[in-house]
Enzyme design. Structure first.
Site, PDB file in Angstrom:
ATOM      1  CE  LYS A  10      33.237  41.212  36.567  1.00  0.00           C
ATOM      2  NZ  LYS A  10      32.017  40.696  35.903  1.00  0.00           N
ATOM      3  CB  VAL A  95      41.347  31.837  31.632  1.00  0.00           C
ATOM      4  CG1 VAL A  95      41.498  32.696  30.388  1.00  0.00           C
ATOM      5  CG2 VAL A  95      42.640  31.840  32.441  1.00  0.00           C
ATOM      6  CB  ALA A  96      37.519  33.067  28.954  1.00  0.00           C
ATOM      7  CB  ALA A  97      35.526  32.605  34.399  1.00  0.00           C
ATOM      8  N   GLY A  98      33.931  35.440  33.149  1.00  0.00           N
ATOM      9  CA  GLY A  98      32.970  36.440  33.610  1.00  0.00           C
ATOM     10  C   GLY A  98      33.279  36.946  35.007  1.00  0.00           C
ATOM     11  CB  ALA A 100      36.789  41.108  36.274  1.00  0.00           C
ATOM     12  CB  SER A 104      41.331  41.315  38.919  1.00  0.00           C
ATOM     13  OG  SER A 104      41.590  41.621  40.278  1.00  0.00           O
ATOM     14  CG  ASP A 136      34.763  44.415  33.941  1.00  0.00           C
ATOM     15  OD1 ASP A 136      33.822  45.233  33.996  1.00  0.00           O
ATOM     16  OD2 ASP A 136      34.617  43.234  33.598  1.00  0.00           O
TER      17      ASP A 136
END
Length: 289
Positions: A10, A95-98, A100, A104, A136
């Site tokens: 997202k 990963v850890a990217a903002g 989700a 998800s 989220d």
């Protein structure tokens, strides 16, 4: 028995924080939409009573730290399921990217195990369960385009956002969402125009969506990681119509309407960034599976 489930990323078209709540969470107003960048999960029914996580990505934990594991465990305990599941996660979302990615994956496990374990739960019930795993996850259960309020778990469906290209760029750093929220000064916020963004989406106005992108977490993440702001500036320079950081970062995305300009933005960013993607919006709920 096996089942393949898609877990799309997202982006936040708008992210506002209203105040700090008594329970320690922040009250938020976020407009989110799913994009065609997705992990793929293979769920295999096991007769033995165990949960296995298999991934070839070294940043993906294979134990209870993994939200997909937590989702399977929660369903198993809540509904007294005495069978197990092996979950193979093929990661595409950074990963850890903002974006989700973990949320998800958890949502995909909820939807998939509902079928695999024949639980017969409604999508709304799955979203309620998802809220117990992470803020989220409820949105990711539904997908599509939505307004998320509360701590992110109250979901109001919106029409699909106007279709366009999304160019994403993620530098090789991770950002702690908890750390960003901890450093946020709620009193000093310049709030995005959430209502105007909703109106733009409802009218199908691409220009309106571009004009009302906003994320109050940008300033905090930029102060911690100046390279994220530099990527945003580069993306603007290469010709994206509008640019924003997604979630707590560090991924930055640009909206681009025309194919030729998308290619220019994409090619330009590849010289600056480790991970660059060009994808379309999904936008509609029924496009998840």
């Amino acid at each position: 028995m096996k089942l393949m489930v898609k877990a799309p990323a997202k982006i936040n078209l708008s992210l506002d924080v209203l105040h700090k709540r008594e329970d320690g969470y922040h009250e938020v107003e976020m407009i989110m939409t799913t994009i065609d960048l997705a992990d793929r999960l293979e769920l295999t029914l096991l007769e033995q009573d165990e949960i296995k996580i298999i991934s070839h990505n070294r940043f993906v934990p294979d134990d209870q730290r993994n939200l997909a594991y937590q989702a399977a465990l929660l369903l198993k305990e809540r509904f007294k399921v005495n069978k197990g599941v092996s979950i193979t996660i093929e990661k595409t979302i950074p990963v850890a990217a903002g974006l989700a990615g973990g949320s998800s994956d958890a949502a995909a496990v909820l939807r998939g195990l509902n079928k695999l374990w024949d639980l017969g739960l409604s999508i709304d019930h799955l979203a309620e369960i998802g809220a117990e795993i992470g803020s989220d996850v409820s949105f990711c259960v539904y997908g599509g385009t939505a307004l998320a309020t509360g701590r992110g778990e109250i979901i109001t469906e919106l029409p699909a956002a106007p279709t366009c290209w999304i160019v994403l760029a993620k530098p090789f750093i991770g950002v702690s969402t908890a750390d960003v929220y901890r450093r946020l000064n709620v009193k000093g916020i310049d709030h995005p125009k959430t209502k105007e963004m909703i109106q733009a989406i409802e009218k199908g106005s691409y220009e309106g969506v571009c004009g009302h992108l906003g994320n109050v977490l940008e300033e905090v993440t930029f102060s911690l990681h100046p390279e994220v702001e530099q990527i945003k500036e580069q993306m603007k320079r290469f010709g994206a119509d509008a640019v924003l950081m997604s979630g707590s970062g560090p991924t930055v995305f640009g909206l681009v309407h025309h194919d030729s300009r998308m290619q220019r933005v994409y090619n330009g960013l590849r010289g600056f960034c480790d991970q660059v993607f060009a994808v379309r919006m999904l936008g509609e709920r029924h496009m998840l599976d």
